[in-house]
Design a protein around this motif. Sequence first.
Motif, PDB file in Angstrom:
ATOM      1  N   VAL A 155       0.829  -1.206   0.000  1.00 38.46           N
ATOM      2  CA  VAL A 155       0.000   0.000   0.000  1.00 38.46           C
ATOM      3  C   VAL A 155       0.867   1.261   0.000  1.00 38.46           C
ATOM      4  CG1 VAL A 155      -1.795   1.260   1.271  1.00 38.46           C
ATOM      5  CG2 VAL A 155      -1.877  -1.226   1.149  1.00 38.46           C
ATOM      6  N   GLY A 156       2.042   1.187   0.612  1.00 37.65           N
ATOM      7  CA  GLY A 156       2.935   2.344   0.622  1.00 37.65           C
ATOM      8  C   GLY A 156       3.393   2.733  -0.776  1.00 37.65           C
ATOM      9  N   THR A 157       3.651   1.730  -1.607  1.00 38.87           N
ATOM     10  CA  THR A 157       4.050   2.008  -2.986  1.00 38.87           C
ATOM     11  C   THR A 157       2.894   2.632  -3.761  1.00 38.87           C
ATOM     12  OG1 THR A 157       5.613   0.166  -2.909  1.00 38.87           O
ATOM     13  CG2 THR A 157       4.990   0.965  -5.083  1.00 38.87           C
ATOM     14  N   VAL A 158       1.689   2.095  -3.560  1.00 32.87           N
ATOM     15  CA  VAL A 158       0.502   2.658  -4.223  1.00 32.87           C
ATOM     16  C   VAL A 158       0.292   4.107  -3.771  1.00 32.87           C
ATOM     17  CG1 VAL A 158      -1.997   2.463  -4.484  1.00 32.87           C
ATOM     18  CG2 VAL A 158      -0.590   0.400  -4.515  1.00 32.87           C
ATOM     19  N   ALA A 159       0.430   4.354  -2.475  1.00 28.11           N
ATOM     20  CA  ALA A 159       0.253   5.716  -1.956  1.00 28.11           C
ATOM     21  C   ALA A 159       1.312   6.660  -2.530  1.00 28.11           C
ATOM     22  CB  ALA A 159       0.318   5.715  -0.430  1.00 28.11           C
ATOM     23  N   GLY A 160       2.555   6.181  -2.652  1.00 27.06           N
ATOM     24  CA  GLY A 160       3.607   7.001  -3.267  1.00 27.06           C
ATOM     25  C   GLY A 160       3.277   7.344  -4.709  1.00 27.06           C
ATOM     26  N   GLY A 161       2.713   6.380  -5.440  1.00 23.60           N
ATOM     27  CA  GLY A 161       2.322   6.633  -6.823  1.00 23.60           C
ATOM     28  C   GLY A 161       1.202   7.646  -6.930  1.00 23.60           C
ATOM     29  N   VAL A 162       0.209   7.527  -6.048  1.00 22.70           N
ATOM     30  CA  VAL A 162      -0.901   8.489  -6.058  1.00 22.70           C
ATOM     31  C   VAL A 162      -0.377   9.878  -5.706  1.00 22.70           C
ATOM     32  CG1 VAL A 162      -3.055   9.135  -4.887  1.00 22.70           C
ATOM     33  CG2 VAL A 162      -2.664   6.756  -5.578  1.00 22.70           C
ATOM     34  N   PHE A 163       0.557   9.945  -4.765  1.00 25.95           N
ATOM     35  CA  PHE A 163       1.158  11.229  -4.403  1.00 25.95           C
ATOM     36  C   PHE A 163       1.863  11.858  -5.596  1.00 25.95           C
ATOM     37  CE2 PHE A 163       4.906  13.627  -3.057  1.00 25.95           C
ATOM     38  CZ  PHE A 163       4.287  14.642  -2.326  1.00 25.95           C
ATOM     39  N   LEU A 164       2.642  11.057  -6.340  1.00 24.85           N
ATOM     40  CA  LEU A 164       3.342  11.600  -7.514  1.00 24.85           C
ATOM     41  C   LEU A 164       2.361  12.074  -8.583  1.00 24.85           C
ATOM     42  CD1 LEU A 164       6.395   9.215  -7.948  1.00 24.85           C
ATOM     43  CD2 LEU A 164       6.396  11.614  -7.250  1.00 24.85           C
ATOM     44  N   MET A 165       1.279  11.330  -8.775  1.00 23.11           N
ATOM     45  CA  MET A 165       0.284  11.747  -9.760  1.00 23.11           C
ATOM     46  C   MET A 165      -0.365  13.064  -9.340  1.00 23.11           C
ATOM     47  SD  MET A 165      -1.105   7.900 -10.629  1.00 23.11           S
ATOM     48  CE  MET A 165      -2.741   8.385 -10.977  1.00 23.11           C
ATOM     49  N   ALA A 166      -0.661  13.209  -8.044  1.00 23.81           N
ATOM     50  CA  ALA A 166      -1.230  14.464  -7.554  1.00 23.81           C
ATOM     51  C   ALA A 166      -0.205  15.599  -7.654  1.00 23.81           C
ATOM     52  CB  ALA A 166      -1.694  14.292  -6.107  1.00 23.81           C
ATOM     53  N   LEU A 167       1.051  15.288  -7.365  1.00 26.50           N
ATOM     54  CA  LEU A 167       2.113  16.286  -7.458  1.00 26.50           C
ATOM     55  C   LEU A 167       2.252  16.808  -8.883  1.00 26.50           C
ATOM     56  CD1 LEU A 167       4.439  17.764  -5.989  1.00 26.50           C
ATOM     57  CD2 LEU A 167       5.908  15.858  -6.670  1.00 26.50           C
ATOM     58  N   LYS A 168       2.063  15.947  -9.852  1.00 25.60           N
ATOM     59  CA  LYS A 168       2.123  16.356 -11.257  1.00 25.60           C
ATOM     60  C   LYS A 168       1.085  17.433 -11.531  1.00 25.60           C
ATOM     61  CE  LYS A 168       0.747  15.585 -15.783  1.00 25.60           C
ATOM     62  NZ  LYS A 168      -0.503  15.912 -16.406  1.00 25.60           N
ATOM     63  N   PHE A 169      -0.132  17.232 -11.031  1.00 25.73           N
ATOM     64  CA  PHE A 169      -1.192  18.217 -11.252  1.00 25.73           C
ATOM     65  C   PHE A 169      -0.917  19.518 -10.499  1.00 25.73           C
ATOM     66  CE2 PHE A 169      -3.671  14.339 -12.305  1.00 25.73           C
ATOM     67  CZ  PHE A 169      -3.933  14.675 -13.628  1.00 25.73           C
ATOM     68  N   VAL A 170      -0.346  19.436  -9.309  1.00 26.63           N
ATOM     69  CA  VAL A 170      -0.013  20.638  -8.544  1.00 26.63           C
ATOM     70  C   VAL A 170       1.055  21.448  -9.274  1.00 26.63           C
ATOM     71  CG1 VAL A 170       1.056  21.455  -6.401  1.00 26.63           C
ATOM     72  CG2 VAL A 170      -0.712  19.691  -6.312  1.00 26.63           C
ATOM     73  N   ILE A 171       2.098  20.768  -9.762  1.00 29.99           N
ATOM     74  CA  ILE A 171       3.164  21.468 -10.490  1.00 29.99           C
ATOM     75  C   ILE A 171       2.617  22.065 -11.784  1.00 29.99           C
ATOM     76  CG2 ILE A 171       5.356  21.161 -11.706  1.00 29.99           C
ATOM     77  CD1 ILE A 171       6.078  19.071  -9.588  1.00 29.99           C
ATOM     78  N   GLU A 172       1.752  21.315 -12.455  1.00 36.03           N
ATOM     79  CA  GLU A 172       1.142  21.816 -13.685  1.00 36.03           C
ATOM     80  C   GLU A 172       0.340  23.085 -13.416  1.00 36.03           C
ATOM     81  OE1 GLU A 172      -0.366  19.061 -17.225  1.00 36.03           O
ATOM     82  OE2 GLU A 172      -1.768  19.144 -15.553  1.00 36.03           O
ATOM     83  N   GLN A 173      -0.407  23.084 -12.322  1.00 36.68           N
ATOM     84  CA  GLN A 173      -1.195  24.271 -11.949  1.00 36.68           C
ATOM     85  C   GLN A 173      -0.278  25.434 -11.586  1.00 36.68           C
ATOM     86  OE1 GLN A 173      -4.438  24.419 -12.340  1.00 36.68           O
ATOM     87  NE2 GLN A 173      -4.596  26.503 -11.612  1.00 36.68           N
ATOM     88  N   ALA A 174       0.831  25.151 -10.905  1.00 41.57           N
ATOM     89  CA  ALA A 174       1.778  26.208 -10.541  1.00 41.57           C
ATOM     90  C   ALA A 174       2.397  26.832 -11.791  1.00 41.57           C
ATOM     91  CB  ALA A 174       2.866  25.652  -9.629  1.00 41.57           C
ATOM     92  N   ILE A 175       2.725  26.012 -12.769  1.00 40.96           N
ATOM     93  CA  ILE A 175       3.282  26.524 -14.024  1.00 40.96           C
ATOM     94  C   ILE A 175       2.258  27.410 -14.728  1.00 40.96           C
ATOM     95  CG2 ILE A 175       4.082  25.856 -16.324  1.00 40.96           C
ATOM     96  CD1 ILE A 175       5.307  23.349 -15.004  1.00 40.96           C
ATOM     97  N   LEU A 176       1.008  26.978 -14.740  1.00 41.25           N
ATOM     98  CA  LEU A 176      -0.059  27.761 -15.373  1.00 41.25           C
ATOM     99  C   LEU A 176      -0.239  29.100 -14.666  1.00 41.25           C
ATOM    100  CD1 LEU A 176      -2.342  27.847 -17.492  1.00 41.25           C
ATOM    101  CD2 LEU A 176      -3.817  26.812 -15.760  1.00 41.25           C
ATOM    102  N   LEU A 177      -0.271  29.095 -13.330  1.00 42.56           N
ATOM    103  CA  LEU A 177      -0.411  30.342 -12.575  1.00 42.56           C
ATOM    104  C   LEU A 177       0.781  31.267 -12.806  1.00 42.56           C
ATOM    105  CD1 LEU A 177      -1.846  29.046  -9.183  1.00 42.56           C
ATOM    106  CD2 LEU A 177      -3.038  30.388 -10.924  1.00 42.56           C
ATOM    107  N   GLN A 178       1.987  30.697 -12.877  1.00 47.33           N
ATOM    108  CA  GLN A 178       3.165  31.516 -13.118  1.00 47.33           C
ATOM    109  C   GLN A 178       3.107  32.154 -14.501  1.00 47.33           C
ATOM    110  OE1 GLN A 178       5.638  32.309 -11.020  1.00 47.33           O
ATOM    111  NE2 GLN A 178       6.536  33.605 -12.593  1.00 47.33           N
ATOM    112  N   SER A 179       2.686  31.390 -15.503  1.00 48.42           N
ATOM    113  CA  SER A 179       2.612  31.965 -16.853  1.00 48.42           C
ATOM    114  C   SER A 179       1.542  33.045 -16.929  1.00 48.42           C
ATOM    115  CB  SER A 179       2.353  30.874 -17.897  1.00 48.42           C
ATOM    116  OG  SER A 179       1.080  30.310 -17.719  1.00 48.42           O
TER     117      SER A 179
END
Length: 185
Positions: A155-179
């Motif tokens: 479950v820890g590996t699955v949780a790490g994967g979900v975290f990375l997928m969510a992090l991708k969306f957060v970084i994507e949103q940050a890039i959009l806000l910065q632009s």
Amino acid sequence: MGRSVREQRQLWFRRLDRAFWLIWAALPVVLWLAYDRTTTASATIAESLIGEQAKCAAIVANPLTMSAKGQVLFWSLFALGVSFYAVLIGILHRMVNRFANGRIFVSETLQGVWWMGIFLVVWPFVDTITTIAVTYALYQLGDIKFFLPSYGVDVGTVAGGVFLMALKFVIEQAILLQSENDLTI
């Protein structure tokens, strides 16, 4: 004059990039050690034990004593596990290489984070299913003495994967806000 923070970070990423090349160079040695440990462990363990303990150690499967089909199944499962980690190391290495070249917040980096998340979410299920299937097939072939399936999912590996997928969306949103912020100035 000292280096800027950006130059220091790029230097650090270049060093990390070289470290990844060392990991790739060490991979054949690690694979050989894993092969050696897998094929000699049961005999070494049995020699160091006495009485009932030695009998228990004798049930540890040695792939060299398996049938030809059993060896193919065993080493295929081994190769699947190794390839999973090789793919993760490859994705990380590509990301670090981009960082070393000054390309941090680019779409390829976000795709790398997304794919790492996908791999980490899917892998525990694939690993569990294939391990159970290969173990059962080895039991049916007579290469192992008993079949005791394990349905545990990391479950820890699955949780790490979900975290990375969510992090991708957060970084994507940050890039959009910065632009958007850059356009309003």
